[in-house]
Every structure is written in C-alpha cells, then in structure tokens.
Design a protein around this motif. Sequence first.
Motif, PDB file in Angstrom:
ATOM      1  N   ALA A 235      36.740  42.747  34.803  1.00  0.00           N
ATOM      2  CA  ALA A 235      37.180  43.653  35.960  1.00  0.00           C
ATOM      3  C   ALA A 235      37.064  44.910  36.007  1.00  0.00           C
ATOM      4  O   ALA A 235      37.072  45.465  37.281  1.00  0.00           O
ATOM      5  CB  ALA A 235      38.900  43.153  35.839  1.00  0.00           C
ATOM      6  N   ASN A 236      37.205  45.520  34.875  1.00  0.00           N
ATOM      7  CA  ASN A 236      36.699  47.213  34.840  1.00  0.00           C
ATOM      8  C   ASN A 236      35.275  47.318  35.444  1.00  0.00           C
ATOM      9  O   ASN A 236      35.230  48.259  36.358  1.00  0.00           O
ATOM     10  CB  ASN A 236      36.891  47.474  33.578  1.00  0.00           C
TER      11      ASN A 236
ATOM     12  N   ILE B 161      38.613  35.461  35.713  1.00  0.00           N
ATOM     13  CA  ILE B 161      38.065  36.809  36.093  1.00  0.00           C
ATOM     14  C   ILE B 161      38.704  37.152  37.252  1.00  0.00           C
ATOM     15  O   ILE B 161      38.940  38.356  37.610  1.00  0.00           O
ATOM     16  CB  ILE B 161      36.802  36.587  35.975  1.00  0.00           C
TER      17      ILE B 161
ATOM     18  N   THR C  81      43.696  44.323  38.385  1.00  0.00           N
ATOM     19  CA  THR C  81      42.975  45.762  38.050  1.00  0.00           C
ATOM     20  C   THR C  81      42.747  46.556  39.441  1.00  0.00           C
ATOM     21  O   THR C  81      42.935  47.473  39.402  1.00  0.00           O
ATOM     22  CB  THR C  81      41.721  45.402  37.273  1.00  0.00           C
ATOM     23  N   CYS C  82      42.118  45.979  40.484  1.00  0.00           N
ATOM     24  CA  CYS C  82      42.024  46.659  41.678  1.00  0.00           C
ATOM     25  C   CYS C  82      43.025  47.283  42.509  1.00  0.00           C
ATOM     26  O   CYS C  82      43.320  48.073  42.915  1.00  0.00           O
ATOM     27  CB  CYS C  82      41.221  45.811  42.759  1.00  0.00           C
TER      28      CYS C  82
ATOM     29  N   CYS D 146      33.858  45.463  37.744  1.00  0.00           N
ATOM     30  CA  CYS D 146      33.987  45.213  39.047  1.00  0.00           C
ATOM     31  C   CYS D 146      34.859  46.379  39.713  1.00  0.00           C
ATOM     32  O   CYS D 146      33.880  46.917  41.024  1.00  0.00           O
ATOM     33  CB  CYS D 146      34.827  44.043  39.664  1.00  0.00           C
ATOM     34  N   ALA D 147      35.739  46.977  39.230  1.00  0.00           N
ATOM     35  CA  ALA D 147      36.541  48.110  39.755  1.00  0.00           C
ATOM     36  C   ALA D 147      35.410  49.400  39.881  1.00  0.00           C
ATOM     37  O   ALA D 147      35.511  50.000  40.917  1.00  0.00           O
ATOM     38  CB  ALA D 147      37.575  48.519  39.274  1.00  0.00           C
TER      39      ALA D 147
ATOM     40  N   ILE E 156      39.041  38.707  47.476  1.00  0.00           N
ATOM     41  CA  ILE E 156      38.519  38.185  46.203  1.00  0.00           C
ATOM     42  C   ILE E 156      38.735  36.837  46.089  1.00  0.00           C
ATOM     43  O   ILE E 156      39.676  36.258  46.440  1.00  0.00           O
ATOM     44  CB  ILE E 156      39.412  38.796  44.987  1.00  0.00           C
TER      45      ILE E 156
ATOM     46  N   ILE F 290      34.994  40.771  45.970  1.00  0.00           N
ATOM     47  CA  ILE F 290      34.312  39.899  44.854  1.00  0.00           C
ATOM     48  C   ILE F 290      34.285  38.571  44.836  1.00  0.00           C
ATOM     49  O   ILE F 290      35.470  37.940  45.327  1.00  0.00           O
ATOM     50  CB  ILE F 290      35.460  40.358  43.636  1.00  0.00           C
TER      51      ILE F 290
ATOM     52  N   GLN G 251      42.294  38.562  37.274  1.00  0.00           N
ATOM     53  CA  GLN G 251      42.261  40.105  36.464  1.00  0.00           C
ATOM     54  C   GLN G 251      41.898  40.774  37.211  1.00  0.00           C
ATOM     55  O   GLN G 251      42.350  42.225  37.638  1.00  0.00           O
ATOM     56  CB  GLN G 251      41.439  39.845  35.298  1.00  0.00           C
ATOM     57  N   CYS G 252      40.622  40.692  38.339  1.00  0.00           N
ATOM     58  CA  CYS G 252      40.146  41.468  39.097  1.00  0.00           C
ATOM     59  C   CYS G 252      41.064  41.970  40.301  1.00  0.00           C
ATOM     60  O   CYS G 252      41.295  43.000  40.519  1.00  0.00           O
ATOM     61  CB  CYS G 252      38.853  40.950  40.024  1.00  0.00           C
TER      62      CYS G 252
ATOM     63  N   SER H 269      34.301  35.810  42.719  1.00  0.00           N
ATOM     64  CA  SER H 269      34.298  35.330  41.298  1.00  0.00           C
ATOM     65  C   SER H 269      34.830  33.800  41.351  1.00  0.00           C
ATOM     66  O   SER H 269      34.405  33.097  40.341  1.00  0.00           O
ATOM     67  CB  SER H 269      35.626  35.959  40.688  1.00  0.00           C
TER      68      SER H 269
END
Length: 254
Positions: A226-227, A22, A29-30, A229-230, A15, A90, A25-26, A92
């Motif tokens: 992030a949701n 963002i 979350t991941c 992306c996941a 990432i 990702i 957070q990614c 970002s």
Amino acid sequence: MTDNPFSLKDKNIVITGASSGIGKQCAITCNKLGANIVLIAREKDKLINTMNLLSGENNLYYAQDITKYEEIDNIIADAVKKTGKIFGFIHSAGMEMTLPLNVLNYDYYNKIYSVNVISAFEISKRIANRKNLSESGGSFVLIASIMSDYGQAGKIGYCSSKGALVSGARAMALELVNKNIRVNCISPAMVQTEMSKKLLESLPVEAQNEILKMHPLGIGHPLDIANGCAFLLSDAAKWITGINLYIDGGYGAK
Ligand SMILES: NC(=O)c1ccc[n+]([C@@H]2O[C@H](COP(=O)([O-])OP(=O)(O)OC[C@H]3O[C@@H](n4cnc5c(N)ncnc54)[C@H](OP(=O)(O)O)[C@@H]3O)[C@@H](O)[C@H]2O)c1
C-alpha cells in the motif's frame, strides 16, 4: 493545495479488491493521506468493514463483480456524480490458480484473465474518459506479481495473466501520457493475505519453508504494498510511468 508531494488530499481513487488484503490496506493508507476512496469488490459485508475504517464523508462502496464490464459504466458515472472526477485507480482485485497444463482449459484461462487483466484495462478505459477523469490527469497502479517475471510449475494461468497485465500497462502508459495519466504496476512477492494463506495451507510444511526462505526480508505485509501504491499515485512519482516496481522482500535479488 499542499506542499507535501506525498499527499493524496482530496484525490478520488477507485480501488478494486478493496474488501480484502492488499486492496483493503491501500484504501486505508490512501485515505489516511487525504484521498476519497471508491471501494469495489463483490462482498458487501467486507466492503462495509473497510468503509468503517476510513475517515471522511466522501468514500463510496460498490458491491460488484468487476468482470461484468458493462455494469462498471454505471458505477464510475455514479461515483463521479457523488464525489467528483477521478484521479487514481488501484487494481488490486485478483485471483490465484494452481493447476497443471493438462487440466487447464479455455474456461479457466477466461476466468483468470477476466479478473486479473481485462477488468483492469476496462476500468482504466472508463476512468481515462474525459467525462470521468480529474482535470489534473491521473495515476493508475495495477497490482501484478513477481510471477509476471518468474515461472512456477502449476502457475501457467496466473503467471501469464500477470505478465499480460505488466506488458499491457506499459503500452497503456505510452498511450495515456497525452491525457497526463501515469500507469505503473507493482509486483509483490508473498504478502500475508487471504490469498497467500490459502496457497500456503495447500502445501506441505517443507514446501512452505522453502517459500519462506526465498524472501530474505521475510513475508510482506499489505502495508508494504500500500505504501508503494500511495507513492506511485502521488506527485512524488510525477516522473514515473510505465514501470513494474518490485516490492518483494529481496526475492528478486537472488
Ligand atoms: N498476497 C500475495 O502474496 C500476493 C503476491 C503477489 C501478487 N498479489 C496480487 O495482489 C492482489 C491482491 O491480492 P490479495 O493477496 O490482497 O488477495 P485477497 O485478499 O484474496 O483479495 C482479493 C480481492 O480481489 C477481489 N476480487 C476477486 N475477484 C473479484 C471479482 N470478480 N470482482 C470484484 N472483486 C474481485 C476480492 O473481493 P471479493 O471476494 O469481495 O469480490 C478481494 O477483495 C491480487 O491481484 C494478487 O494477485 C498478491
């Protein structure tokens, strides 16, 4: 193995921009969905801050300017050596620029394209290399912007960089399908981060209110992106490639 198609268990995900907003957070979350994260951004202290929010022993961080493309080779090689081959990416990292046409010049275009566009493709190229890519293929998610489709005065550099990212991602999706790599973009409208805070603060209150009114569901949170992306990284999206997913609080519905 898991029956949950949304799981990212044991997947290694790179990432960029993981020090803030963002990208940060990614990473969180991941990681919660089971992934090992390779965090990249320039600011070491902020990366360590993100690292401290993750679980597991297989997360790594690299304080690196992603526009130094040749140095990315060593990072990817080192990450593969330490955590294994990479499945997800990702992108970002990004920069915003508000400048009128008569002020913009080669240096500005070069700077914004280097971060927003070229580094995304340069890193994708390295992860897609068979020596770095997971045996199961991969999934790349590039964070664009609704500005890839909408114009705004003073945003020629930013809008065109995001448009280039989206169209390049589509071409990459077709080219990398034979390696079982899916490539998609997410285009957020305004999300509460350092980037949008700086932008809003530079505007008069009336203009700020106008921007807020353009988002029927209000301004977004990094988790909203992030949701998405996941999901795109996961097997639940295994039939999705080459799209530009708007996550925009209804901005584009008007
Ligand atoms: N926030 C919004 O409203 C919004 C809306 C649409 C699209 N986006 C897009 O979403 C992405 C993330 O934005 P954000 O709002 O989360 O911004 P942010 O909080 O300002 O984060 C930007 C990230 O990019 C990294 N970065 C910038 N230049 C870099 C470089 N040369 N090398 C390595 N890392 C670099 C920064 O890390 P360091 O400073 O530590 O290097 C930081 O982690 C961007 O692509 C942005 O264009 C944001």
